[in-house]
Structure formats: structure tokens, C-alpha cells
Scaffold this active site. Structure first.
Site, mmCIF file in Angstrom:
data_model
loop_
_atom_site.group_PDB
_atom_site.id
_atom_site.type_symbol
_atom_site.label_atom_id
_atom_site.label_comp_id
_atom_site.label_asym_id
_atom_site.label_seq_id
_atom_site.Cartn_x
_atom_site.Cartn_y
_atom_site.Cartn_z
ATOM 1 C CD GLU A 16 -2.714 1.134 2.569
ATOM 2 O OE1 GLU A 16 -3.349 0.070 2.780
ATOM 3 O OE2 GLU A 16 -2.817 2.142 3.291
ATOM 4 N NE ARG A 106 -16.047 6.868 9.150
ATOM 5 C CZ ARG A 106 -15.921 6.913 10.460
ATOM 6 N NH1 ARG A 106 -16.995 6.734 11.212
ATOM 7 N NH2 ARG A 106 -14.740 7.116 11.039
HETATM 8 C C1 LIG Z 1 -6.596 -1.461 5.012
HETATM 9 C C2 LIG Z 1 -6.997 -0.040 5.361
HETATM 10 C C3 LIG Z 1 -6.879 0.960 4.404
HETATM 11 C C4 LIG Z 1 -7.265 2.283 4.675
HETATM 12 N N1 LIG Z 1 -7.142 3.251 3.707
HETATM 13 C C5 LIG Z 1 -7.582 4.507 3.944
HETATM 14 C C6 LIG Z 1 -7.546 5.508 2.911
HETATM 15 O O1 LIG Z 1 -7.065 5.260 1.810
HETATM 16 N N2 LIG Z 1 -8.034 6.736 3.196
HETATM 17 C C7 LIG Z 1 -8.579 7.046 4.423
HETATM 18 O O2 LIG Z 1 -9.031 8.194 4.617
HETATM 19 N N3 LIG Z 1 -8.621 6.126 5.422
HETATM 20 C C8 LIG Z 1 -8.145 4.868 5.205
HETATM 21 N N4 LIG Z 1 -8.213 3.916 6.205
HETATM 22 C C9 LIG Z 1 -8.721 4.303 7.534
HETATM 23 C C10 LIG Z 1 -10.266 4.203 7.628
HETATM 24 O O3 LIG Z 1 -10.869 5.083 6.719
HETATM 25 C C11 LIG Z 1 -10.655 4.571 9.064
HETATM 26 O O4 LIG Z 1 -10.259 3.552 9.943
HETATM 27 C C12 LIG Z 1 -12.102 4.976 9.276
HETATM 28 O O5 LIG Z 1 -12.197 5.609 10.552
HETATM 29 C C13 LIG Z 1 -13.118 3.822 9.236
HETATM 30 O O6 LIG Z 1 -13.281 3.355 7.968
HETATM 31 P P1 LIG Z 1 -14.109 2.006 7.706
HETATM 32 O O7 LIG Z 1 -14.166 1.819 6.252
HETATM 33 O O8 LIG Z 1 -13.603 0.914 8.542
HETATM 34 O O9 LIG Z 1 -15.551 2.478 8.244
HETATM 35 P P2 LIG Z 1 -16.844 1.703 8.669
HETATM 36 O O10 LIG Z 1 -16.798 0.265 8.367
HETATM 37 O O11 LIG Z 1 -17.991 2.502 8.142
HETATM 38 O O12 LIG Z 1 -16.800 1.832 10.270
HETATM 39 C C14 LIG Z 1 -16.654 3.110 10.914
HETATM 40 C C15 LIG Z 1 -17.222 3.039 12.326
HETATM 41 O O13 LIG Z 1 -18.652 2.946 12.267
HETATM 42 C C16 LIG Z 1 -19.140 1.723 12.824
HETATM 43 N N5 LIG Z 1 -20.146 1.240 11.859
HETATM 44 C C17 LIG Z 1 -19.909 0.709 10.636
HETATM 45 N N6 LIG Z 1 -21.049 0.440 9.992
HETATM 46 C C18 LIG Z 1 -22.064 0.812 10.821
HETATM 47 C C19 LIG Z 1 -23.470 0.800 10.701
HETATM 48 N N7 LIG Z 1 -24.069 0.355 9.593
HETATM 49 N N8 LIG Z 1 -24.192 1.284 11.752
HETATM 50 C C20 LIG Z 1 -23.583 1.749 12.882
HETATM 51 N N9 LIG Z 1 -22.243 1.784 13.033
HETATM 52 C C21 LIG Z 1 -21.489 1.332 12.016
HETATM 53 C C22 LIG Z 1 -17.936 0.805 12.913
HETATM 54 O O14 LIG Z 1 -18.049 -0.121 13.994
HETATM 55 C C23 LIG Z 1 -16.796 1.798 13.109
HETATM 56 O O15 LIG Z 1 -16.699 2.183 14.468
HETATM 57 C C24 LIG Z 1 -7.796 2.594 5.969
HETATM 58 C C25 LIG Z 1 -7.870 1.592 6.956
HETATM 59 C C26 LIG Z 1 -7.489 0.291 6.665
HETATM 60 C C27 LIG Z 1 -7.568 -0.762 7.737
#
Ligand SMILES: Cc1cc2nc3c(=O)[nH]c(=O)nc-3n(C[C@H](O)[C@H](O)[C@H](O)COP(=O)(O)OP(=O)(O)OC[C@H]3O[C@@H](n4cnc5c(N)ncnc54)[C@H](O)[C@@H]3O)c2cc1C
Length: 295
Positions: A16, A106
Site C-alpha cells: 500500500e 468510510r
Molecule cells: C486497510 C486499510 C486501508 C485504509 N485506507 C484509507 C484511505 O485510503 N483513506 C482514508 O481516509 N482512510 C483509510 N483507512 C482508515 C479508515 O478510513 C478509518 O479507519 C475509518 O475511521 C473507518 O473506515 P471504515 O471503512 O472501517 O468504516 P466503517 O466500516 O464505516 O466503520 C466506521 C465506524 O462505524 C461503525 N459502523 C460501521 N457500519 C455501521 C453501521 N451500519 N451502523 C452503525 N455503526 C457502524 C464501525 O463499527 C466503526 O466504528 C484505511 C484503513 C485500513 C484498515
């Protein structure tokens, strides 16, 4: 290559990177990527800057990874900073750039002052990554979809069970693989993997590995993402905090042991957060005997 095929019959190594901020950074990254390409990764992924700050740069780099480096490309994309019209436009452009997979996230929330209201998605946008996964699946079925998973739980979530249930929403919406947040103790990953299995998360769960080469920088990253440092590891790094070479050696050593342990546990692949540098990841892969076979 579609993510659902990546782990089917080989160990899936992935790297990455993030889009640098300057032309000099771009030049330096090209050199590092050429070195990493020797390890024949299953794909290279390019991050999407917080709040959409690298909207165009991410696409530029995906295009270059595909055309100049011949890589299978995964583009990260976030809900934060986009309404659905913009999202479709960006995903169209990603498809034209030759991107095979989307890491559907997200995104980290914009920082607000103490009086700021909680983050709201833009009109027509998405609040959670599971909605983005469903959108990509429906509108862009050619893409493979990866999502983030949190062995030590996402920092905003109150408890691990709820966080896991939220991860399952993403898999049920059509994600092909889970890529974990960085962690420094394999037990966190193994417990998470078991718990995923128990609730029916049945896609490959790929550990995210971040070599520690600069303790101060990684401390800032872990403070944000909630990953914990084992006391033994942080004490060893603290003892050499003014010695960059010492930090590099301790960090690589730790990661080699961690990766060996993960291999013994039969992980389907490893996703390296290379932070745009090749040296540490090269040493780790060499230490694990995953060095490229040279003629
Ligand atoms: C492999 C990897 C790559 C990443 N790359 C980037 C990047 O390129 N750019 C960037 O800005 N960030 C990146 N991140 C960081 C990531 O965007 C953050 O960790 C962010 O805070 C959460 O994203 P998520 O997609 O896990 O969100 P989600 O899965 O939406 O979760 C966010 C929070 O909401 C809760 N939640 C999820 N769905 C629901 C629902 N339906 N109802 C109620 N609560 C819910 C979850 O428990 C969690 O606490 C990356 C992280 C990882 C592990």
C-alpha cells in the site's frame, strides 16, 4: 485481477502506497516501487487522502501503477467527502484508469473543534462503508471490493462484538476480502480471525503489516488508529529513540518474527503498509524467504 481470485491459488502479497505531495516525492516513490515490483505483488494499492484530499492524485497514481509498472491496482476510496454523483464519476474514471479493485472505506472523519456537530455525510452520500460496498457492487460489478477490519476494534466503536457485526455488514454487502488495521501482536489478529469465523465472515482475512522504522511517526499513527504497542517492543524502541539505524533494525526484526508467526498460522496473504519506502519491507520479505528468485 479481481480480489476474489487473488487468494485462490497463491499467497497474496500486496503493498500500500500513498500519493506524495511533491514532484520530488513522486520521483522518489517511482524508485521505491520499482524495487518492490521485484517481489511480484498480487496488487499494489493507492490510498485516498483524508476527506478526498487526493481525489485526482489517487487516480493519477493508479493510472501510472497500471501503465508504467504493469501492476494489478487497487484504489482506496472513501465515503467522507463525496456525494453519490461524484462517487460514480470517480469510480468511472478509476475503471478507465485500469483499476481492478476498490478498497471501500468510510474514511477518517474531519477533525472538528469541541463545539462542532458530529460529522454528517454530504447530501446523497453515505455514512458507513457498508453502503459504499453495496453501491460499488450494484453500479460497478466488475470491481473486486476490499474492506477494513480492526483486530483491536475500531476506535469509535464501543465494543468488539458491535464492531464485528458492522464488519459483517460490509461482507454481506459484497466485500471480497478484509484487510486489517496494523497490529503488533499476532494474538490480536488470531482472536479477530476466530471471531470473524464464528459470525460467518467467510472471505479471506489479510493481515496488515506496518514495519516500524520511525518510532515517533508510528506512535502518531497508532494513537489515531487505536493499535497498541506491546510494552517490550516500545521499550526496545524507546531505548534507541535517537538512533534511526537502531530503530530500523528493531522494527524489521519485530516484523520478521510477526510475519513468520502469521505464515505458520496459514494467512492467505499480507498487506504491507510500506509508507512509500522499500527497504524495510524488502528486508522483511527476505527474512521470510519471500525474496524474488533472480536469474
Ligand atoms: C486497510 C486499510 C486501508 C485504509 N485506507 C484509507 C484511505 O485510503 N483513506 C482514508 O481516509 N482512510 C483509510 N483507512 C482508515 C479508515 O478510513 C478509518 O479507519 C475509518 O475511521 C473507518 O473506515 P471504515 O471503512 O472501517 O468504516 P466503517 O466500516 O464505516 O466503520 C466506521 C465506524 O462505524 C461503525 N459502523 C460501521 N457500519 C455501521 C453501521 N451500519 N451502523 C452503525 N455503526 C457502524 C464501525 O463499527 C466503526 O466504528 C484505511 C484503513 C485500513 C484498515
Amino acid at each position: 485481477m479481481h480480489l476474489s481470485d487473488v487468494y485462490a491459488d497463491r499467497f497474496g502479497l500486496s503493498f500500500e502506497m500513498f500519493p506524495p505531495k511533491t514532484p520530488a516525492g513522486d520521483e522518489a516513490l517511482r524508485v521505491e516501487l520499482a524495487r518492490l515490483a521485484e517481489y511480484d505483488p498480487a496488487f499494489v494499492s493507492c490510498t485516498y487522502g483524508a476527506g478526498g484530499s487526493t481525489r485526482d492524485r489517487t487516480l493519477d497514481w493508479c493510472r501510472e501503477l497500471k501503465s508504467d509498472f504493469g501492476q494489478n491496482v487497487t484504489a482506496h476510496f472513501t465515503c467522507v467527502g463525496s456525494a453519490t454523483g461524484d462517487m460514480a464519476e470517480w469510480l468511472d474514471a478509476a475503471q478507465e484508469a485500469g483499476v481492478s479493485n476498490i478498497m471501500a472505506l468510510r474514511g477518517d472523519l474531519p477533525e472538528g473543534g469541541p463545539d462542532d456537530a458530529p460529522w454528517q455525510p454530504p447530501a446523497g452520500g453515505f455514512r458507513y462503508a457498508n453502503e459504499l460496498v453495496a453501491f460499488v457492487r450494484e453500479r460497478f460489478p466488475e470491481f473486486g471490493v476490499g474492506v477494513a477490519g480492526y483486530p483491536e476494534k475500531h476506535p469509535e466503536c464501543g465494543d468488539p462484538e458491535t464492531d464485528l457485526a458492522n464488519l459483517k455488514r460490509k461482507v454481506d454487502a459484497g466485500a471480497d476480502a478484509v484487510f486489517t488495521q496494523l497490529f503488533f501482536e499476532n494474538d490480536h489478529f488470531l482472536r479477530f480471525r476466530d471471531a470473524c469465523g464464528e459470525i460467518g465472515v467467510d472471505v479471506p482475512i489479510v493481515p496488515g503489516v506496518m514495519p516500524v522504522t520511525d518510532f515517533a511517526r508510528i506512535k502518531r499513527i497508532t494513537a489515531m488508529c487505536g493499535s497498541t504497542f506491546p510494552r517490550k517492543f516500545s521499550a526496545a524502541l524507546e531505548a534507541v529513540k535517537d538512533d534511526p539505524v537502531g530503530q530500523f533494525e528493531i522494527g524489521v526484526d519485530w516484523a520478521v518474527n510477526q510475519c513468520r508467526g502469521l505464515m505458520e498460522e496459514g494467512v492467505p496473504g499480507m498487506h504491507f503498509y510500506v509508507l512509500n519506502k522499500a527497504a524495510a519491507t524488502e528486508q522483511i520479505l527476505d527474512g521470510m524467504n519471500l525474496a524474488p528468485v533472480r536469474a
